[in-house]
Each structure stands twice: as structure tokens, then as C-alpha cells.
Design an enzyme around this catalytic site. Sequence first.
Site, PDB file in Angstrom:
ATOM      1  N   GLY A  31      -6.193-145.947  31.512  1.00  0.00           N
ATOM      2  CA  GLY A  31      -6.810-145.116  32.544  1.00  0.00           C
ATOM      3  C   GLY A  31      -5.779-144.314  33.332  1.00  0.00           C
ATOM      4  N   ARG A  57     -12.970-150.861  23.661  1.00  0.00           N
ATOM      5  CA  ARG A  57     -12.921-149.526  23.040  1.00  0.00           C
ATOM      6  C   ARG A  57     -11.513-149.181  22.571  1.00  0.00           C
ATOM      7  NH1 ARG A  57     -16.317-149.131  27.429  1.00  0.00           N
ATOM      8  NH2 ARG A  57     -14.624-148.711  28.872  1.00  0.00           N
ATOM      9  N   ARG A 135     -11.061-157.289  47.515  1.00  0.00           N
ATOM     10  CA  ARG A 135     -10.468-156.799  48.766  1.00  0.00           C
ATOM     11  C   ARG A 135     -11.043-157.399  50.036  1.00  0.00           C
ATOM     12  NH1 ARG A 135     -10.669-150.508  47.402  1.00  0.00           N
ATOM     13  NH2 ARG A 135      -9.088-150.482  45.767  1.00  0.00           N
ATOM     14  N   CYS A 174      -7.376-145.521  47.594  1.00  0.00           N
ATOM     15  CA  CYS A 174      -6.249-144.586  47.725  1.00  0.00           C
ATOM     16  C   CYS A 174      -6.347-143.671  48.960  1.00  0.00           C
ATOM     17  CB  CYS A 174      -6.102-143.760  46.454  1.00  0.00           C
ATOM     18  SG  CYS A 174      -7.645-143.102  45.817  1.00  0.00           S
ATOM     19  N   HIS A 268      -4.236-136.677  48.003  1.00  0.00           N
ATOM     20  CA  HIS A 268      -5.349-136.630  48.955  1.00  0.00           C
ATOM     21  C   HIS A 268      -4.844-136.059  50.283  1.00  0.00           C
ATOM     22  CE1 HIS A 268      -7.556-138.778  46.049  1.00  0.00           C
ATOM     23  NE2 HIS A 268      -7.625-139.965  46.599  1.00  0.00           N
ATOM     24  N   ASN A 355      -2.289-139.996  45.595  1.00  0.00           N
ATOM     25  CA  ASN A 355      -3.257-141.062  45.305  1.00  0.00           C
ATOM     26  C   ASN A 355      -2.911-141.907  44.092  1.00  0.00           C
ATOM     27  OD1 ASN A 355      -4.072-138.331  44.257  1.00  0.00           O
ATOM     28  ND2 ASN A 355      -5.464-139.557  43.025  1.00  0.00           N
TER      29      ASN A 355
HETATM   30  N1  LIG Z   1      -7.214-142.929  40.112  1.00  0.00           N
HETATM   31  C1  LIG Z   1      -6.694-143.226  41.312  1.00  0.00           C
HETATM   32  O1  LIG Z   1      -6.105-142.368  42.001  1.00  0.00           O
HETATM   33  C2  LIG Z   1      -6.826-144.622  41.885  1.00  0.00           C
HETATM   34  C3  LIG Z   1      -6.159-144.912  43.069  1.00  0.00           C
HETATM   35  C4  LIG Z   1      -6.283-146.190  43.638  1.00  0.00           C
HETATM   36  C5  LIG Z   1      -7.064-147.127  43.034  1.00  0.00           C
HETATM   37  N2  LIG Z   1      -7.741-146.816  41.886  1.00  0.00           N
HETATM   38  C6  LIG Z   1      -8.550-147.885  41.266  1.00  0.00           C
HETATM   39  O2  LIG Z   1      -7.923-148.237  40.032  1.00  0.00           O
HETATM   40  C7  LIG Z   1      -8.924-148.661  39.104  1.00  0.00           C
HETATM   41  C8  LIG Z   1      -8.786-147.809  37.830  1.00  0.00           C
HETATM   42  O3  LIG Z   1      -9.028-146.465  38.202  1.00  0.00           O
HETATM   43  P1  LIG Z   1      -8.684-145.253  37.224  1.00  0.00           P
HETATM   44  O4  LIG Z   1      -8.811-144.044  38.071  1.00  0.00           O
HETATM   45  O5  LIG Z   1      -7.438-145.501  36.491  1.00  0.00           O
HETATM   46  O6  LIG Z   1      -9.934-145.357  36.205  1.00  0.00           O
HETATM   47  P2  LIG Z   1     -10.027-144.809  34.727  1.00  0.00           P
HETATM   48  O7  LIG Z   1      -9.146-143.653  34.505  1.00  0.00           O
HETATM   49  O8  LIG Z   1     -11.482-144.587  34.503  1.00  0.00           O
HETATM   50  O9  LIG Z   1      -9.506-146.023  33.817  1.00  0.00           O
HETATM   51  C9  LIG Z   1     -10.257-147.186  33.669  1.00  0.00           C
HETATM   52  C10 LIG Z   1      -9.440-148.187  32.858  1.00  0.00           C
HETATM   53  O10 LIG Z   1     -10.152-149.425  32.852  1.00  0.00           O
HETATM   54  C11 LIG Z   1     -10.337-149.840  31.500  1.00  0.00           C
HETATM   55  N3  LIG Z   1     -11.585-150.587  31.398  1.00  0.00           N
HETATM   56  C12 LIG Z   1     -12.849-150.176  31.655  1.00  0.00           C
HETATM   57  N4  LIG Z   1     -13.715-151.185  31.458  1.00  0.00           N
HETATM   58  C13 LIG Z   1     -12.983-152.253  31.088  1.00  0.00           C
HETATM   59  C14 LIG Z   1     -13.300-153.584  30.729  1.00  0.00           C
HETATM   60  N5  LIG Z   1     -14.559-154.042  30.743  1.00  0.00           N
HETATM   61  N6  LIG Z   1     -12.298-154.417  30.386  1.00  0.00           N
HETATM   62  C15 LIG Z   1     -11.019-153.986  30.382  1.00  0.00           C
HETATM   63  N7  LIG Z   1     -10.650-152.736  30.702  1.00  0.00           N
HETATM   64  C16 LIG Z   1     -11.632-151.879  31.055  1.00  0.00           C
HETATM   65  C17 LIG Z   1     -10.362-148.568  30.693  1.00  0.00           C
HETATM   66  O11 LIG Z   1     -10.070-148.865  29.337  1.00  0.00           O
HETATM   67  P3  LIG Z   1     -10.604-147.944  28.106  1.00  0.00           P
HETATM   68  O12 LIG Z   1      -9.729-146.743  28.063  1.00  0.00           O
HETATM   69  O13 LIG Z   1     -10.420-148.847  26.935  1.00  0.00           O
HETATM   70  O14 LIG Z   1     -12.031-147.630  28.418  1.00  0.00           O
HETATM   71  C18 LIG Z   1      -9.258-147.798  31.387  1.00  0.00           C
HETATM   72  O15 LIG Z   1      -8.008-148.271  30.949  1.00  0.00           O
HETATM   73  C19 LIG Z   1     -10.266-148.501  39.807  1.00  0.00           C
HETATM   74  O16 LIG Z   1     -10.644-149.732  40.366  1.00  0.00           O
HETATM   75  C20 LIG Z   1      -9.967-147.494  40.899  1.00  0.00           C
HETATM   76  O17 LIG Z   1     -10.839-147.610  41.995  1.00  0.00           O
HETATM   77  C21 LIG Z   1      -7.618-145.602  41.282  1.00  0.00           C
END
Ligand SMILES: NC(=O)c1ccc[n+]([C@@H]2O[C@H](COP(=O)([O-])OP(=O)(O)OC[C@H]3O[C@@H](n4cnc5c(N)ncnc54)[C@H](OP(=O)(O)O)[C@@H]3O)[C@@H](O)[C@H]2O)c1
Length: 377
Positions: A31, A57, A135, A174, A268, A355
Site C-alpha cells: 500500500g 491478493r 488507538r 495523519c 496535508h 502525511n
Molecule cells: N496513506 C497515508 O497517508 C496514511 C497515513 C497515516 C496512516 N495511514 C493508515 O495506514 C493504513 C494503510 O493505509 P494506506 O494508505 O497505505 O492504504 P492502501 O494504499 O490502500 O494499502 C492497504 C494495504 O493493506 C493491505 N491489505 C488490505 N487488506 C488486507 C488484509 N486483509 N490482510 C493483509 N493486508 C491487507 C493491502 O494489500 P494488497 O495490496 O495485497 O491489497 C495494502 O498493502 C490505514 O490504516 C491508513 O489509515 C495511512
Amino acid sequence: MWPGLPGFAKETGMRPQQQQRRKVAVVGATGVAGQHFLVALANHPWFELSTLAASERSAGRSYREALTGPGGALRWACDEPLPERFAAMPVIDARALDPRSVDLVFSAVESDAARPLEEGLAPHVPVVSTASAFRYEDDVPIVVPGVNHEHCALVKRQQRERGWRGFVIPIPNCTTTGLVVALAPLVRSFGVRSVVMTSLQAISGAGRSPGVVALDILDNVIPFIPKEEEKVQRETAKILGRLEGDRIAPLDVAVSATCTRVNVRDGHTLTVNAGLGKKAPLAAVADALRAFGREFTDLGLPSAPPELIQLTEDPYRPQPRIDRHMHDGMTTVVGRLREDSVLPNGVKLVLVSHNTKMGAAKGATLVAEYLVHRGLV
Ligand SMILES: NC(=O)c1ccc[n+]([C@@H]2O[C@H](COP(=O)([O-])OP(=O)(O)OC[C@H]3O[C@@H](n4cnc5c(N)ncnc54)[C@H](OP(=O)(O)O)[C@@H]3O)[C@@H](O)[C@H]2O)c1
């Protein structure tokens, strides 16, 4: 100063055994946040990234294959190139991750998926998480390095009461990160009673699954992000609260948040109006912001920036495109410091916080470095 350099152990107070490299896993490695973990860990002096995990996946493919879409495009979201050493590593199903095979897990999956995964891992191994799953539990701190790292002590209660060998430490949403970095010096110097915050959040904050659809965000502002405002309000009071023995007493502060999504890739922007506990001249507020966090940055942890806040007097700054990269995205850039005539003892400012760096992967890496420093990992 880097481990291995003369004087490091002396200056950081680290014992020699703390300088051994720790094996770490990233769950959610494919992700947006997960990809940033690979960048943060690529040349890390203390952590060796040994396991990449994601959903079923991606499982069974190499990391590069898992990131490659049906049309052949590599869905790599970072400015930095994909570190070659990880490209051929296999991705495993997160459910198959053996917690005993690593010293620490970074978790970067959506909250619903994170809950059972972290519940399975934390009894055995420390977990630093970007997800919200844990959290709001009483014995779980939400940690922002430099702001409330002393809350890490709460993991002892987790271990005692839950019978865990490991623990879970989430970082905040974030948007909360930039807000609490800017508020913490004001809380310490003057007290803060009320906060009105509006965010202009970057697209990468929504991740990739499903992420923000281009047709929705191009030429547009989206005035609602589900659950975001409640998270900011709740997390801010907890993070800025005091550790009293075995519990956190949340800060008595009223927080009103409006969270919007804007057509910016990373970084952000927040407008913040704060009612202080006592009247403070702007020069004193500026001094408090500039001086903030030195005792933390002086620890010399590998991912720490030289300053947590940079204050700009340029009335046209901060801007996400220009300022998000400050000290590799780990410094919050604050500007437009003014008096606020509506809130009692009011001041107002604008800030930019990266972020996916300070707000996600590199910030979580810094938390883990602090845990090593404290002897908790
Ligand atoms: N993006 C940001 O700026 C940010 C900042 C702070 C916190 N966060 C938090 O970080 C987390 C990830 O966010 P993201 O933005 O990186 O999301 P993302 O791009 O949608 O990535 C999601 C990740 O989770 C994996 N995943 C989904 N379902 C899963 C499961 N059942 N078992 C294991 N792995 C699974 C996905 O794997 P696949 O590729 O195999 O589907 C992918 O690696 C979230 O909780 C989000 O709130 C994000």
C-alpha cells in the site's frame, strides 16, 4: 550521529546490545504507507526488513509482481525509486506471518483488517501501527515522536494486563500528527483550551484501495472524509494528555475539526485557531514553536529531523508542494502566525505536514527507533 560512529552509544545512552540490527516485517507492504516503509527502511542502520506481507491478493508473488497492474504499470507511489533489494522479495499472506521470525512488526493496513492481524501479532512481538484499530483503548498510547513519546511506558501495562510479550503502539491519523506537533509547544508554554482546525488533505492520505478517484478530485475540493473529524478530535486530546501512572488523562480541550480532501498529491495543510490558557504575545508563541522538541531531536535517532517545527515568516508559506519535503518530510512547517480575535487568548496559524512520511511510515519508524532507545524492543 549514526550508530557505529564513535560516541554514538555515549550520546544516545544506548547500550551496545541496542545497536544490534533488528529483523522487522512490514504488513501492508504494497500500500501507500507500506511503500513508504520500504523507503524508510532501505538503508536503515538498526532495522533489517526481512518480511513483506500483504493480503492474499499479493501473496505468493514477488514484491515487484505484486505491485504490477494488469496493464504492466508499476503502482509505486513514492518519489524515491523502489529499492532494488526488495523488488524480488516474496510477499506473504499477512495471516501466515510468524511473529517469532521478527523482532518488530510495522502494520500498515486498513483498520478493519488490522484488528485481527494486530491481535494475533502483538501477544508475541512489538507492533507499531499506522492503523486506528487499537488507538482508543485505555492501555494503548497513540505516539507522536517528540510530542508524547513518554506515553510509550504504557506498553508495560498492556503486557501486564493482557499477558502479552509484545505490545501495540499506533501512530495517529495523519491529520492529527501535524496538529499535535504544532499544539504541543503551545500546551506546554501557555495551555490550550480550544482548537478550531480545517484540513486540506492530500490524495495519498486516502491510500490506494480504493483511494480517491481522479474524476472526483480533479478541479475540486471534497468537503467530507468519513470518520476523520472524530478521529482528529479524540486523538488530539489523548496525545496531548498527561501520563499519570498507568493511564493517560486526556487534555481538557475542545477541538472542532473540518476535514477536506484537495487536489494535492502529498502533504496535508491545516489551518489552526487555538484559544490559549493565558494571553501570550505572538513573539513568545513564535519562540515556543521554534524551541520545540530539541530534547527529542538531540537524541540523534536515525530518522529524526534536526527540528520538529520550522517557523516561516513568508506570508505565502507554508505550501504543500514546496514545504512537505522539509527534512525529508519529518519537519512540520508552520507559518501565518497571527492573533485570533474570536477565541479567548486566540492565535492562528497554517501548517504543512507530510502525511506519508512523518504522518505514516517514517514517523512510525522513528517511534520504533525510540522504542529501541528505551530498551523496549
Ligand atoms: N496513506 C497515508 O497517508 C496514511 C497515513 C497515516 C496512516 N495511514 C493508515 O495506514 C493504513 C494503510 O493505509 P494506506 O494508505 O497505505 O492504504 P492502501 O494504499 O490502500 O494499502 C492497504 C494495504 O493493506 C493491505 N491489505 C488490505 N487488506 C488486507 C488484509 N486483509 N490482510 C493483509 N493486508 C491487507 C493491502 O494489500 P494488497 O495490496 O495485497 O491489497 C495494502 O498493502 C490505514 O490504516 C491508513 O489509515 C495511512
